[in-house]
Design an enzyme around this catalytic site. Structure first.
Site, PDB file in Angstrom:
ATOM      1  N   ASP A  97      33.382  28.736  25.787  1.00 33.67           N
ATOM      2  CA  ASP A  97      32.817  27.473  26.265  1.00 33.67           C
ATOM      3  C   ASP A  97      33.848  26.339  26.219  1.00 33.67           C
ATOM      4  O   ASP A  97      34.732  26.328  25.369  1.00 33.67           O
ATOM      5  CB  ASP A  97      31.611  27.114  25.385  1.00 33.67           C
ATOM      6  CG  ASP A  97      30.725  26.067  26.026  1.00 33.67           C
ATOM      7  OD1 ASP A  97      30.920  25.766  27.223  1.00 33.67           O
ATOM      8  OD2 ASP A  97      29.840  25.541  25.329  1.00 33.67           O
ATOM      9  N   ASN A 110      24.102  30.601  35.044  1.00 35.70           N
ATOM     10  CA  ASN A 110      25.279  29.977  35.672  1.00 35.70           C
ATOM     11  C   ASN A 110      25.244  29.965  37.207  1.00 35.70           C
ATOM     12  O   ASN A 110      26.031  29.276  37.848  1.00 35.70           O
ATOM     13  CB  ASN A 110      26.581  30.659  35.206  1.00 35.70           C
ATOM     14  CG  ASN A 110      26.981  30.302  33.789  1.00 35.70           C
ATOM     15  OD1 ASN A 110      27.624  31.079  33.081  1.00 35.70           O
ATOM     16  ND2 ASN A 110      26.602  29.113  33.336  1.00 35.70           N
TER      17      ASN A 110
HETATM   18  C1  FPP Z   1      31.792  27.874  30.026  1.00 35.61           C
HETATM   19  O1  FPP Z   1      32.517  26.655  30.072  1.00 35.61           O
HETATM   20  C2  FPP Z   1      32.522  28.892  30.737  1.00 35.61           C
HETATM   21  C3  FPP Z   1      32.047  29.597  31.806  1.00 35.61           C
HETATM   22  C4  FPP Z   1      30.695  29.410  32.362  1.00 35.61           C
HETATM   23  C5  FPP Z   1      32.899  30.582  32.514  1.00 35.61           C
HETATM   24  C6  FPP Z   1      33.778  31.412  31.637  1.00 35.61           C
HETATM   25  C7  FPP Z   1      34.651  32.218  32.507  1.00 35.61           C
HETATM   26  C8  FPP Z   1      35.954  32.471  32.253  1.00 35.61           C
HETATM   27  C9  FPP Z   1      36.677  32.037  31.034  1.00 35.61           C
HETATM   28  C10 FPP Z   1      36.742  33.255  33.245  1.00 35.61           C
HETATM   29  C11 FPP Z   1      36.304  34.679  33.179  1.00 35.61           C
HETATM   30  C12 FPP Z   1      37.353  35.581  33.547  1.00 35.61           C
HETATM   31  C13 FPP Z   1      37.632  36.709  32.877  1.00 35.61           C
HETATM   32  C14 FPP Z   1      38.793  37.480  33.343  1.00 35.61           C
HETATM   33  C15 FPP Z   1      36.843  37.216  31.717  1.00 35.61           C
HETATM   34  P1  FPP Z   1      31.911  25.418  30.860  1.00 35.61           P
HETATM   35  O2  FPP Z   1      32.370  25.487  32.267  1.00 35.61           O
HETATM   36  O3  FPP Z   1      30.428  25.383  30.668  1.00 35.61           O
HETATM   37  O4  FPP Z   1      32.599  24.226  30.119  1.00 35.61           O
HETATM   38  P2  FPP Z   1      31.985  22.791  29.843  1.00 35.61           P
HETATM   39  O5  FPP Z   1      30.827  23.008  28.905  1.00 35.61           O
HETATM   40  O6  FPP Z   1      33.110  22.057  29.199  1.00 35.61           O
HETATM   41  O7  FPP Z   1      31.583  22.221  31.159  1.00 35.61           O
END
Ligand code: FPP
Length: 251
Positions: free
Chosen positions: A25, A73
């Site tokens: 996250d 998501n």
């Molecule tokens: C949450 O942070 C993250 C996600 C919803 C996506 C996670 C995906 C990856 C790290 C890439 C995946 C790729 C591989 C190869 C496993 P957020 O976007 O909710 O962050 P925020 O809370 O700061 O907005």
């Protein structure tokens, strides 16, 4: 790469968590704080994931599960959803690299709603990497814990209707065997970076006895040292399973 923290270099491998879960996250906030698009945060997050998976493998962690995309998501802008799916496709496309890395890749979550090319890649890599024994890495993709439980319940119900299973045979063990993590140990440690203190539908059945470690670092900034910190915290907590701690239970 060996553990960076001295105390961990000396720890007996049996004391380490066998299975670590990570809610990756903070990608969006990381990008925003740099004036970059959110997708840049996901790209950096994917890079960190790849490094942490190898670090876990090198230090005797047997299973790692990461939350890459939840059933919730899909409500994000299409461009962001597409960017995350493209990052996954990019990661999976390097089959040769995975063979060299000795990582077994598995996917948790419902595959059907995912795009066809990604689904094909996922199934291909699951079978090609099945013999790799360095570490098992589960990528939770279109995953929701409640959804997983409902899918397991449906399968069990169908087996009962088909006469393959009696109602009495529905036990914690048979239920676990119908989850996406079938055959794998439950996570011992679940890490959530970014300062949020929620479990967000991540492995609700499997995490009943897990230790949670919430950290203030954003996932794209997460380092091997942060993982060491979380493992040390896990080791320092007394672990109790309904009265007996793990050591007592084993002896
Ligand atoms: C949450 O942070 C993250 C996600 C919803 C996506 C996670 C995906 C990856 C790290 C890439 C995946 C790729 C591989 C190869 C496993 P957020 O976007 O909710 O962050 P925020 O809370 O700061 O907005």
């Amino acid at each position: 790469m060996a553990f960076e923290t001295r105390e961990l270099k000396e720890i007996s491998p049996q004391a380490l968590p066998k299975h670590i879960g990570i809610i990756m996250d903070g990608n969006g906030r990381w990008a925003k704080s740099r004036g970059l698009p959110r997708t840049a945060g996901h790209r950096q997050g994917a890079k960190v994931f790849s490094e942490i998976a190898k670090y876990c493998r090198d230090n005797g962690i047997r299973y790692l599960t990461v939350y890459a995309f939840s059933t919730e998501n899909w409500s994000r802008p299409k461009s962001e959803v597409d960017a995350i799916m493209n990052l996954l496709a990019e990661y999976l496309s390097d089959v040769k690299k995975h063979e060299e890395e000795n990582i077994r890749l598995c996917f948790l979550g419902e595959k059907d709603p995912l795009r066809e090319d990604l689904r094909r890649q996922m199934m291909d890599i699951e079978s090609r990497s099945a013999k790799n024994d360095g570490i098992t890495v589960n990528i939770a993709l279109n995953y929701g814990g409640r959804d997983e439980i409902v899918r397991a319940a449906r399968r069990l119900a169908q087996e009962c209707l088909d006469g393959k299973l009696s109602v009495q045979q529905i036990t914690e063990e048979s239920f676990s065997a119908h989850l996406d993590t079938s055959g794998q140990p439950d996570p011992d440690l679940i890490i959530r970076p970014s300062g949020e203190q929620r479990t967000s539908n991540f492995l609700p059945w499997q995490s009943t006895y897990a230790e949670y470690v919430f950290m203030n670092v954003l996932w794209p900034d997460f380092t091997a040292k942060d993982l060491d910190k979380a493992i040390l915290e896990y080791l320092h907590r007394s672990r109790r399973f309904g009265g007996l701690d793990r050591q007592e239970k084993k002896s």
